[in-house]
Scaffold this motif. Structure first.
Motif: not given
Length: 337
Positions: A295-299, A61-66, A14-17, A5-12
């Motif tokens: 997720a944190v970097a995208l935020l 994409l840079t935020a995601l990878l960084c 990331i997608a939303v951000l 459930r935690i992995y699903i929440i984190l995936s969502l």
């Protein structure tokens, strides 16, 4: 809460951000036009296509990878040094990479930058960051063989950071005005330094470092039980440290070269992942840390564009606001135990 459930929440998250990073920014673009551009349609203004495809998309994409790269670096360092306050920034690895970049940028008078079009400039900045990061990591691993106290090793890392910062200050003093300006702007941190043309190189390097980090999951789990126990399980401490040095140095160097010395993500994100999972097992921690870091970097990337047309906030003005409270909580909880 279960790990799945935690992995699903984190995936969502990331997608939303990630989608929000495409639709929101300093320039107001209608959501319909953004969707039209992303699906290959003709925009009402050509400048909107450029902003979304050449700025917002590579920035997300840079935020995601960084974020993933720095978070995994922090996780491995905290395990290797058995220190909850270990991280690329606290232990001076960011400073080492910054020194390498400073040597290249300031020596060239500010004409060379990671986002430069020329391949020579790109390679020079990345090589300088890699050399600086690896030098500091090697020095810290050497200190680790001399001292056993986690607190002492932390202090040595901080002192190493001060030495590299001092060297950077001296370089700034003797550099040209253009060189100093270029370095100061770079040092504020941002996710705009990677263009779409450079993205394959940046993504490939990050992917290689992340893949090597995932391969170290089993040895890192063994290190949680102590070096002697790990050796009894057949884990080569020297080989593990060399691979960890390579992975951490590579990830820190490439992200620092392109994004500047990003603070707190590598230090705080592993603790957030631990709080979510309630475990130190790297089989669970490694994917959770990667996802939480992204997720944190995208935020942070979204928060940087809050002023709208008034400008973009420097990245390192945002990351401490999110990371510092986490570290304060970790320290207070550790003291009260």
């Amino acid at each position: 809460m279960s790990k799945t459930r935690i992995y699903i929440i984190l995936s969502l998250a990331i997608a939303v951000l990630f989608v929000a990073s495409l639709f929101l920014g300093s320039v107001a673009i209608p959501a319909g036009e953004t969707w039209n551009i992303m699906t290959g349609g003709e925009p009402a203004k050509e400048s909107w296509r450029f902003i979304i495809l050449e700025s917002r998309l590579p920035q997300a994409l840079t935020a995601l990878l960084c974020g993933a790269s720095l978070a995994v670096s922090g996780l491995m360092l905290q395990t290797a040094f058995d220190n909850p306050l270990a991280g690329p920034s606290i232990l001076g690895i960011n400073s080492g990479a910054s020194l390498g970049v400073a040597v290249v940028m300031l020596a060239s008078g500010g004409t060379v930058a990671a986002g430069a079009v020329s391949l020579a400039g790109l390679v020079a900045v990345t090589a300088g960051a890699l050399a600086g990061a690896l030098a500091v990591m090697a020095l810290l691993l050497f200190f680790a063989t001399l001292v056993r106290s986690r607190f002492t090793l932390l202090i040595l890392g901080i002192m190493t950071g001060y030495v590299t910062t001092s060297a950077i200050s001296l370089l700034n003093f003797f550099a040209t005005a253009e060189g100093v300006h270029s370095y100061v702007i770079w040092g504020m941190g941002n996710f705009t330094g990677v263009s779409l043309k450079q993205m394959p190189w940046f993504a490939g390097t990050c992917a290689a470092g992340l893949a090597l980090s995932v391969m170290l999951t089993k040895p890192l789990n063994a290190l949680l039980l102590g070096e002697r126990y790990a050796e009894n399980l057949g884990v080569s401490i020297r080989t593990t440290r060399n691979l960890l040095l390579t992975a951490t140095g590579l990830l820190t160097a490439v992200t620092t070269a392109f994004c500047g010395p990003v603070a707190f993500i590598g230090l705080a994100v592993p603790h957030i992942a631990r709080m979510l999972l309630g475990t130190n097992n790297h089989n669970s921690m490694m994917p959770a840390t990667i996802m939480t870091g992204s997720a944190v970097a995208l935020l942070c990337n979204l928060l940087c564009s809050l002023p709208g047309e008034d400008g973009i906030i420097p990245l390192n003005a945002i990351t401490p606001l999110l990371g510092a409270p986490v570290i304060i909580y970790v320290i207070i909880r550790g003291v009260n135990r």
